[in-house]
Design a protein around this motif. Structure first.
Motif, short mmCIF file in Angstrom:
data_model
loop_
_atom_site.label_atom_id
_atom_site.label_comp_id
_atom_site.label_asym_id
_atom_site.label_seq_id
_atom_site.Cartn_x
_atom_site.Cartn_y
_atom_site.Cartn_z
N VAL A 1 0.84 -1.20 0.00
CA VAL A 1 0.00 0.00 0.00
C VAL A 1 0.87 1.25 0.00
O VAL A 1 0.62 2.20 -0.74
CB VAL A 1 -0.94 0.00 1.23
CG1 VAL A 1 -1.70 1.33 1.32
CG2 VAL A 1 -1.93 -1.16 1.16
N ARG A 2 1.91 1.23 0.80
CA ARG A 2 2.81 2.37 0.89
C ARG A 2 3.48 2.65 -0.46
O ARG A 2 3.57 3.80 -0.89
CB ARG A 2 3.87 2.11 1.96
CG ARG A 2 4.91 3.21 2.08
CD ARG A 2 5.83 2.98 3.26
NE ARG A 2 6.57 1.73 3.15
CZ ARG A 2 7.44 1.31 4.07
NH1 ARG A 2 7.62 2.04 5.17
NH2 ARG A 2 8.09 0.18 3.91
N ALA A 3 3.94 1.59 -1.11
CA ALA A 3 4.61 1.76 -2.40
C ALA A 3 3.66 2.36 -3.43
O ALA A 3 4.04 3.27 -4.20
CB ALA A 3 5.16 0.43 -2.89
N ASP A 4 2.42 1.89 -3.48
CA ASP A 4 1.44 2.42 -4.42
C ASP A 4 1.13 3.88 -4.11
O ASP A 4 0.97 4.70 -5.03
CB ASP A 4 0.15 1.59 -4.38
CG ASP A 4 0.32 0.22 -5.02
OD1 ASP A 4 1.30 0.03 -5.77
OD2 ASP A 4 -0.54 -0.65 -4.77
N PHE A 5 1.02 4.20 -2.84
CA PHE A 5 0.72 5.58 -2.43
C PHE A 5 1.86 6.51 -2.86
O PHE A 5 1.61 7.59 -3.42
CB PHE A 5 0.52 5.63 -0.92
CG PHE A 5 0.29 7.02 -0.38
CD1 PHE A 5 -0.99 7.56 -0.36
CD2 PHE A 5 1.34 7.80 0.09
CE1 PHE A 5 -1.21 8.85 0.13
CE2 PHE A 5 1.13 9.07 0.58
CZ PHE A 5 -0.16 9.59 0.60
N GLU A 6 3.08 6.13 -2.58
CA GLU A 6 4.23 6.97 -2.93
C GLU A 6 4.36 7.13 -4.44
O GLU A 6 4.77 8.20 -4.94
CB GLU A 6 5.50 6.38 -2.34
CG GLU A 6 5.56 6.45 -0.82
CD GLU A 6 6.75 5.74 -0.22
OE1 GLU A 6 6.99 5.91 0.99
OE2 GLU A 6 7.44 5.01 -0.97
N LYS A 7 3.98 6.11 -5.18
CA LYS A 7 4.02 6.19 -6.64
C LYS A 7 2.95 7.16 -7.15
O LYS A 7 3.18 7.90 -8.12
CB LYS A 7 3.79 4.80 -7.24
CG LYS A 7 3.90 4.75 -8.75
CD LYS A 7 3.74 3.32 -9.26
CE LYS A 7 3.85 3.24 -10.78
NZ LYS A 7 3.69 1.84 -11.26
#
Length: 432
Positions: free
Chosen positions: A60-66
């Protein structure tokens, strides 16, 4: 089979979510800022086995930062036992406070009273997925008609029982609370090495279904004004039904009066009890013990044969702190952490029941273990008073003391209930 792998529709949902969750600017942070870049801090609860949860959150964090260039998210996993001190300290020190937190649903009213949680009513209402949130979960984030977070998962308790023990003794699965007590005593008589039904004097949420099934309640009132109902005749009938299970003929008070919910599940998992009231979240613990492969789960029975006792709708929520200087981003991250996709993955990995009715129905259809918990939810659940006083009542062990006084023979049901009602009313009077 893995729920998220089989749920083909969620792949498309996840892609749509990236754009659907892109929120409109919300500039009502007390700091006066709503920054669109920078670091967001998240506090989540530490699980017994935290790796599955961490993997899901990292995705979730990776998708948000992207999706939000120029942002990064730091996640800290905090012990559940120290959450009250950590979170209240954060409310008083915005500079060191996180932007997003996981919190227990019984803490909502207290945190709102403390002024720590942001009002996200408009954000929740315009979130396309929110329409599928079950009513009890929605209630757990609502105080005085305003929404202060997104439901994360729901925790429901049901009856675990040893299939081999019941088969060996020629006993059928209990279908009423009267049958449950009788079966527990028959097991104990035939197998004195076992508790028939493991019960705990400190197991408040295991006792509540007996009170509710008998028509009792914890309190009456609403809109911030409550009065204890624990000493009502109906509540006393339920208290008596639960505390009658403490004895040498089932679960000796000397050993069981001090047990909490985890202790009763441990007793079942380790092969010391033939039955226990455990949650959907107890499965991993049971499967690491001697009971693995030798148990099944059914809804906890109510008074009438075939009925289901009302269960406490536990669980956790995800909220945004009022002090955040990244409100728009924090709301988006809250939605992503509590999304249908994330909740489906948490169910697959950890058994956390989704708060969305459609995701939960698919879970029950594809994973038999979930079925009795979903049936319990569908039969109707109950919640604690939506009052900041509940945190004080819970932490000061008002109900466990009452159960233990009765189990230990220090007071009868009426006297113990009267004392508990007084302590509850003192708390309601001081905090609302």
């Amino acid at each position: 089979m893995n729920l998220t792998v089989r749920r083909a529709g969620l792949a498309a949902l996840a892609a749509a979510l990236a754009t659907a969750c892109a929120p409109q600017t919300s500039a009502n942070s007390p700091s006066g800022k709503d920054e669109k870049t920078g670091t967001l801090r998240v506090w989540l609860f530490q699980e017994v086995d935290n790796q599955p949860k961490q993997r899901i959150v990292d995705a979730v964090r990776a998708d948000f930062e992207k999706a939000h260039r120029g942002t990064d998210v730091t996640v800290e996993y905090i012990p559940v036992e120290t959450r009250a001190q950590r979170i209240k300290a954060a409310f008083n020190d915005p500079k060191s406070a996180p932007d997003v937190i996981e919190y227990g649903n019984t803490d909502t009213a207290g945190y709102v009273r403390d002024g720590g949680l942001a009002d996200v009513t408009k954000d929740f209402r315009t979130w396309s997925e929110a329409k599928d949130t079950d009513p009890t979960a929605r209630q757990s984030v609502t105080v005085d008609g305003k929404v202060y977070g997104a439901p994360y998962f729901v925790g429901i308790r049901a009856l675990y029982y040893r299939t081999d023990v019941l088969r060996e003794l020629g006993l059928r699965v209990p279908e009423s609370q009267t049958e449950l007590a009788a079966t527990a005593r028959r097991i104990r008589a035939a197998r004195p090495d076992l508790y028939g039904l493991a019960v705990g004097g400190s197991y408040t949420y295991g006792a509540m279904p007996f009170i509710w099934a008998n028509g009792g309640d914890l309190a009456t009132g609403g809109n911030g004004s409550y009065a204890s109902a624990i000493d009502s005749p109906a509540a006393q009938k339920g208290i008596k039904a639960y505390t009658s299970l403490f004895g040498d003929d089932n679960c000796p008070a000397a050993k069981c009066a001090g047990m909490n919910g985890n202790d009763t599940v441990t007793a079942f998992a380790s092969g010391k009890a033939a039955m226990a009231i455990g949650g959907n979240f107890s499965r991993a613990a049971v499967d690491t013990g001697k009971a693995k492969g030798k148990y099944a789960v059914v809804p906890l029975p109510g008074l009438k044969p075939g009925s289901i006792a009302p269960a406490f709708a536990g669980g956790n929520n995800i909220g945004v702190l009022k002090s955040t200087s990244h409100r728009t981003l924090a709301v988006d991250l809250m939605k992503r952490l509590a999304s249908k996709k994330t909740q489906g993955e948490l169910f697959d990995a950890m058994g956390f029941l989704p708060t969305f009715t459609d995701v939960r129905q698919r879970a029950a259809a594809e994973e038999p273990f979930a079925k009795p918990f979903v049936e319990t939810l569908a039969a109707g659940t109950r919640f604690v008073p939506a009052s900041p006083a509940w945190a004080q009542i819970d932490s000061s062990l008002v109900l466990p003391v009452m159960f233990q006084e009765i189990a230990g023979g220090k007071k009868d049901v009426a006297a113990a209930a009267e004392g508990a009602a007084k302590r509850m009313n003192d708390a309601f009077g001081s905090l609302g």
